[in-house]
Motif scaffolding. Structure first.
Motif, PDB file in Angstrom:
ATOM      1  N   LEU A 194       0.829  -1.205   0.000  1.00 49.90           N
ATOM      2  CA  LEU A 194       0.000   0.000   0.000  1.00 49.90           C
ATOM      3  C   LEU A 194       0.865   1.258   0.000  1.00 49.90           C
ATOM      4  N   GLY A 195       1.928   1.229   0.801  1.00 48.35           N
ATOM      5  CA  GLY A 195       2.832   2.373   0.826  1.00 48.35           C
ATOM      6  C   GLY A 195       3.499   2.605  -0.513  1.00 48.35           C
ATOM      7  N   LEU A 196       3.873   1.517  -1.195  1.00 43.42           N
ATOM      8  CA  LEU A 196       4.512   1.642  -2.503  1.00 43.42           C
ATOM      9  C   LEU A 196       3.553   2.248  -3.525  1.00 43.42           C
ATOM     10  N   VAL A 197       2.291   1.830  -3.480  1.00 38.39           N
ATOM     11  CA  VAL A 197       1.292   2.379  -4.404  1.00 38.39           C
ATOM     12  C   VAL A 197       1.101   3.873  -4.162  1.00 38.39           C
ATOM     13  N   VAL A 198       0.998   4.268  -2.896  1.00 35.57           N
ATOM     14  CA  VAL A 198       0.817   5.687  -2.565  1.00 35.57           C
ATOM     15  C   VAL A 198       2.042   6.493  -2.989  1.00 35.57           C
ATOM     16  N   LEU A 199       3.241   5.932  -2.770  1.00 27.72           N
ATOM     17  CA  LEU A 199       4.469   6.623  -3.163  1.00 27.72           C
ATOM     18  C   LEU A 199       4.526   6.834  -4.673  1.00 27.72           C
ATOM     19  N   LEU A 200       4.244   5.791  -5.438  1.00 26.72           N
ATOM     20  CA  LEU A 200       4.274   5.910  -6.895  1.00 26.72           C
ATOM     21  C   LEU A 200       3.225   6.898  -7.389  1.00 26.72           C
ATOM     22  N   ARG A 229      -1.670  19.407 -11.518  1.00 28.55           N
ATOM     23  CA  ARG A 229      -0.422  19.157 -10.799  1.00 28.55           C
ATOM     24  C   ARG A 229      -0.458  19.924  -9.482  1.00 28.55           C
ATOM     25  N   ASN A 230      -0.613  19.220  -8.385  1.00 36.48           N
ATOM     26  CA  ASN A 230      -0.680  19.828  -7.061  1.00 36.48           C
ATOM     27  C   ASN A 230       0.556  19.387  -6.283  1.00 36.48           C
ATOM     28  N   LEU A 231       1.529  20.304  -6.136  1.00 36.56           N
ATOM     29  CA  LEU A 231       2.798  19.952  -5.501  1.00 36.56           C
ATOM     30  C   LEU A 231       2.602  19.566  -4.042  1.00 36.56           C
ATOM     31  N   TYR A 232       1.722  20.266  -3.337  1.00 33.10           N
ATOM     32  CA  TYR A 232       1.488  19.954  -1.926  1.00 33.10           C
ATOM     33  C   TYR A 232       0.912  18.549  -1.768  1.00 33.10           C
ATOM     34  N   LEU A 233      -0.086  18.225  -2.588  1.00 36.63           N
ATOM     35  CA  LEU A 233      -0.696  16.899  -2.509  1.00 36.63           C
ATOM     36  C   LEU A 233       0.308  15.812  -2.878  1.00 36.63           C
ATOM     37  N   SER A 234       1.113  16.065  -3.917  1.00 37.11           N
ATOM     38  CA  SER A 234       2.115  15.084  -4.328  1.00 37.11           C
ATOM     39  C   SER A 234       3.131  14.844  -3.219  1.00 37.11           C
ATOM     40  N   THR A 235       3.568  15.922  -2.572  1.00 37.09           N
ATOM     41  CA  THR A 235       4.539  15.788  -1.480  1.00 37.09           C
ATOM     42  C   THR A 235       3.962  14.983  -0.325  1.00 37.09           C
ATOM     43  N   MET A 236       2.715  15.247   0.023  1.00 39.24           N
ATOM     44  CA  MET A 236       2.080  14.519   1.118  1.00 39.24           C
ATOM     45  C   MET A 236       1.926  13.039   0.781  1.00 39.24           C
ATOM     46  N   LEU A 237       1.596  12.739  -0.474  1.00 35.56           N
ATOM     47  CA  LEU A 237       1.469  11.340  -0.883  1.00 35.56           C
ATOM     48  C   LEU A 237       2.816  10.626  -0.808  1.00 35.56           C
ATOM     49  N   ILE A 238       3.880  11.306  -1.224  1.00 35.32           N
ATOM     50  CA  ILE A 238       5.215  10.704  -1.177  1.00 35.32           C
ATOM     51  C   ILE A 238       5.630  10.438   0.271  1.00 35.32           C
ATOM     52  N   ILE A 239       5.410  11.416   1.150  1.00 36.53           N
ATOM     53  CA  ILE A 239       5.768  11.242   2.562  1.00 36.53           C
ATOM     54  C   ILE A 239       4.950  10.120   3.190  1.00 36.53           C
ATOM     55  N   LEU A 240       3.650  10.099   2.896  1.00 34.88           N
ATOM     56  CA  LEU A 240       2.789   9.052   3.445  1.00 34.88           C
ATOM     57  C   LEU A 240       3.205   7.674   2.937  1.00 34.88           C
ATOM     58  N   GLY A 241       3.546   7.596   1.651  1.00 41.93           N
ATOM     59  CA  GLY A 241       3.983   6.315   1.091  1.00 41.93           C
ATOM     60  C   GLY A 241       5.274   5.826   1.725  1.00 41.93           C
ATOM     61  N   LEU A 242       6.235   6.743   1.921  1.00 39.94           N
ATOM     62  CA  LEU A 242       7.499   6.362   2.558  1.00 39.94           C
ATOM     63  C   LEU A 242       7.278   5.901   3.993  1.00 39.94           C
ATOM     64  N   ALA A 243       6.361   6.574   4.698  1.00 41.33           N
ATOM     65  CA  ALA A 243       6.070   6.178   6.079  1.00 41.33           C
ATOM     66  C   ALA A 243       5.460   4.780   6.129  1.00 41.33           C
ATOM     67  N   TYR A 244       4.515   4.515   5.228  1.00 45.74           N
ATOM     68  CA  TYR A 244       3.882   3.198   5.187  1.00 45.74           C
ATOM     69  C   TYR A 244       4.886   2.109   4.827  1.00 45.74           C
ATOM     70  N   MET A 245       5.877   2.433   4.004  1.00 44.99           N
ATOM     71  CA  MET A 245       6.876   1.444   3.607  1.00 44.99           C
ATOM     72  C   MET A 245       7.942   1.241   4.674  1.00 44.99           C
ATOM     73  N   SER A 246       8.303   2.316   5.389  1.00 45.31           N
ATOM     74  CA  SER A 246       9.407   2.228   6.346  1.00 45.31           C
ATOM     75  C   SER A 246       9.033   1.432   7.592  1.00 45.31           C
ATOM     76  N   LEU A 247       7.809   1.583   8.075  1.00 48.18           N
ATOM     77  CA  LEU A 247       7.416   0.887   9.304  1.00 48.18           C
ATOM     78  C   LEU A 247       7.458  -0.631   9.154  1.00 48.18           C
ATOM     79  N   PRO A 248       6.811  -1.212   8.139  1.00 46.69           N
ATOM     80  CA  PRO A 248       6.917  -2.673   7.994  1.00 46.69           C
ATOM     81  C   PRO A 248       8.321  -3.126   7.628  1.00 46.69           C
ATOM     82  N   SER A 249       9.060  -2.283   6.886  1.00 43.96           N
ATOM     83  CA  SER A 249      10.435  -2.653   6.535  1.00 43.96           C
ATOM     84  C   SER A 249      11.288  -2.786   7.787  1.00 43.96           C
ATOM     85  N   TYR A 250      11.161  -1.830   8.700  1.00 43.56           N
ATOM     86  CA  TYR A 250      11.935  -1.881   9.946  1.00 43.56           C
ATOM     87  C   TYR A 250      11.538  -3.092  10.783  1.00 43.56           C
TER      88      TYR A 250
END
Length: 274
Positions: A194-200, A229-250
């Motif tokens: 899910l995190g990867l999908v949100v990040l992409l 093209r909404n830079l704020y929304l894109s940034t939030m999606l990238i941060i959210l995706g990285l967070a979702y990926m980092s927690l299970p990875s750790y």
């Protein structure tokens, strides 16, 4: 850079990564790796006993009691030979802090021909010598230690020819029953996906798209990507995706069993009291 150039760039990176793995993985290497599973049953610093009470183990008074299981195995691609162990710096299980090893035993080994043995080191109450005839890749053993040290998990130390960095510690592990472990892994994988999908999705939304790009996309994907093209929304999606990926990875990297499956039947949850 349009979306197709971005996909080409990502695909090139993946191919380079796979080529790097294909180059380094076949290389021969020697590795002696281990993980620990430990629990402390009692510590007088945490539980104040009455003056007329004492904690004993086999008739001997102890300040604390802990149990640890070391899972040791050959994690390399070459066989390890017992003759390669350095005599003046032998392989040994030692306590991480001052204390005494009260008892030790080999819980099991998949290959009895390895002739793995664990014996008390002469002149030391906190070290156990570990020897073997040979260890093929994937061979290993599980050694149990009862001790009175403050640090629950002992360490494996020593040197052998071919082991440039000595024994490699891969952290601690908490084992549950196989069914629970599978459920946990599946949950972590789902969260990572899910995190990867949100990040992409966040990355794609930062790429300028032309009307032709939209026309070539399926309607569902075009709706997800959006036409603004909404830079704020894109940034939030990238941060959210990285967070979702980092927690299970750790959680997956730090807590998962990394030893061969052949050793799992010898490793039980430390809380079982065995």
């Amino acid at each position: 850079m349009d979306i197709w150039q971005l996909l080409t760039f990502v695909a090139t990176g993946i191919c380079l990564y796979l080529a790097w793995i294909a180059y380094y993985r076949p290389r021969k290497r020697q590795r002696l790796q281990y993980q620990t599973a430990a629990i402390q049953y009692f510590d007088e610093d945490d539980y104040a006993l009455p003056s007329d009470a004492a904690m004993t183990f086999r008739g001997e008074s102890v300040a604390r009691l802990a149990k640890a299981r070391l899972i040791v195995w050959n994690g390399g691609t070459d066989a390890l030979r017992g003759d390669d162990i350095v005599k003046h710096d032998p392989l040994r299980i030692r306590l991480a802090s001052p204390g005494k090893i009260l008892s030790h035993s080999i819980v099991g080994t998949p290959n009895e021909g390895n002739l793995v043995s664990a014996d008390e080191r002469p002149g030391s109450q906190g070290e156990i010598l570990l020897t073997y005839d040979y260890l093929n890749p994937g061979d290993g053993a599980v050694i149990q230690v009862l001790h009175d040290s403050k640090q629950r998990a002992p360490v494996l130390a020593g040197a052998a020819k071919g082991l440039s960095d000595g024994p490699q510690a891969l952290g601690t592990v908490t084992l549950h029953d196989i069914k629970a472990s599978k459920k946990r892994r599946n949950a972590l994988r789902t969260m990572f996906a899910l995190g990867l999908v949100v990040l992409l999705l966040g990355v794609i939304r930062t790429v300028p798209l032309s009307p032709d790009d939209y026309s070539r996309m399926p309607s569902a994907i075009a709706w997800l990507v959006g036409d603004e093209r909404n830079l704020y929304l894109s940034t939030m999606l990238i941060i959210l995706g990285l967070a979702y990926m980092s927690l299970p990875s750790y959680a997956f990297v730090t807590g998962r069993p990394r030893f061969p499956k052949s050793l799992r039947r010898f490793v039980q949850e430390p809380q079982d009291g065995s």
